[in-house]
Design an enzyme around this catalytic site. Sequence first.
Site, short mmCIF file in Angstrom:
data_model
loop_
_atom_site.label_atom_id
_atom_site.label_comp_id
_atom_site.label_asym_id
_atom_site.label_seq_id
_atom_site.Cartn_x
_atom_site.Cartn_y
_atom_site.Cartn_z
N ASP A 98 0.83 -1.21 0.00
CA ASP A 98 0.00 0.00 0.00
C ASP A 98 0.86 1.26 0.00
O ASP A 98 2.03 1.24 0.37
CB ASP A 98 -0.94 0.01 1.20
CG ASP A 98 -0.20 0.10 2.54
OD1 ASP A 98 0.82 -0.59 2.70
OD2 ASP A 98 -0.65 0.86 3.41
N GLU A 167 0.26 -1.36 5.67
CA GLU A 167 1.35 -0.93 6.56
C GLU A 167 1.22 0.54 6.90
O GLU A 167 1.45 0.96 8.04
CB GLU A 167 2.70 -1.21 5.89
CG GLU A 167 3.91 -1.07 6.82
CD GLU A 167 4.51 0.33 6.84
OE1 GLU A 167 5.44 0.54 7.64
OE2 GLU A 167 4.07 1.20 6.07
#
Length: 397
Positions: A98, A167
């Site tokens: 991400d 994350e």
Amino acid sequence: MNYIYNNEDEKNKMLERFCRYVKIWSESDGKAADQGVFPSTERQWDFAKILVKELRNLGTRNVYLTDFCYVVAKIDSNIEDAEERKKYPTILLMAHMDTVDEVTGKDVKPVITIKDGDTIVKSDGTTLLGADDKAGVTAIMCALDYLQRHYEDIPHGPIEVMFSPDEETGHGMDKVPLNILKADFAVTVDGGDEGELESECFNAWAGQVKFTGKACHTGSAKKDGMVNAASLASNFVARLPRDSAPETTEGYEGFIAPMEISGSIESANVELLLRAFTIEEIEKQKNFIQTIADSVTSDFGGKAEVTFKQQYLNMKAKLDEHPEVMERLRRAFAESGVQVREQPIRGGTDGSRLTELGIPTPNIFTGAHEFHSRNEWLSLNQCAKAADVLINLLSGK
């Protein structure tokens, strides 16, 4: 050994892979993640499915896409002699898929320039680049690709790979499939400048201060005793010391960061990040926030409710119990011609949480710079060096 850095063909392959990855929109959503949505965005699945396909195309047989969007791959050792094989640990390589939601990662257009013998990749300035952490994903994939293409030449131990979602929201390890991971230790490839090797990070808490006011007509506010929660919130933020802000601290200095203010007359919220390298300092920060909130309501009325939530802990104490992990990494850096620069992470990685969960996980550089901004950029030479380090780590006893 030095595998990729001086080989233009390999670096061109790396550049193509990186530019392809950053064009994939995989931005996470912090608010959705805090509400329990996992992964926080459907678009992270798009990148995950591409990585699964590419790993399988490398000849990797054991590739999994879990129900919570973790990509996990396992590669057997290529060493036939059983006694020799025992000398190699099982190593897990990690990066996150991400990108942060503070700056859009949609429709990234990489711009490539040559500067002082290095290839520099930036965005066109309308988005972030996504090098955090697609540079890490790229370095790992290039290292695996190289090892597979040199299967007969480079012996290596068992390898595990995990690409994680979310994350950037702080929830990247919430659903980690620990049951299928067998690694002796792991490495996150999520750092910055060449040479960075990190075994300690912040202790991290999130804070929320909820102010409750009293609404009434503004024309009769004095007579009717209005208490404006929006004013309470803004006054609270104004009382935070300037020298404890992220933009005024560095090195081992902690900070308190107001990240969002929202609300109206009746109710207003201040969202905070607390960061410090010791738990003692975190406790001081908590007490300080409570004191300021109480002071504001004492001066202006209303109520303040203060809550805190642990996000991750400094991984140093756990990693100090496994000195062999850092020694292996230092050797891999040296064999790759990279000067080690050990320093604290002024933030955290999935490795911080994974270390808490029992797998020692330091962090290494990717060659990415100016994270979380439209100025983010990648040094291809440095990213290639990161791949060199991984190859030497995996092939080292």
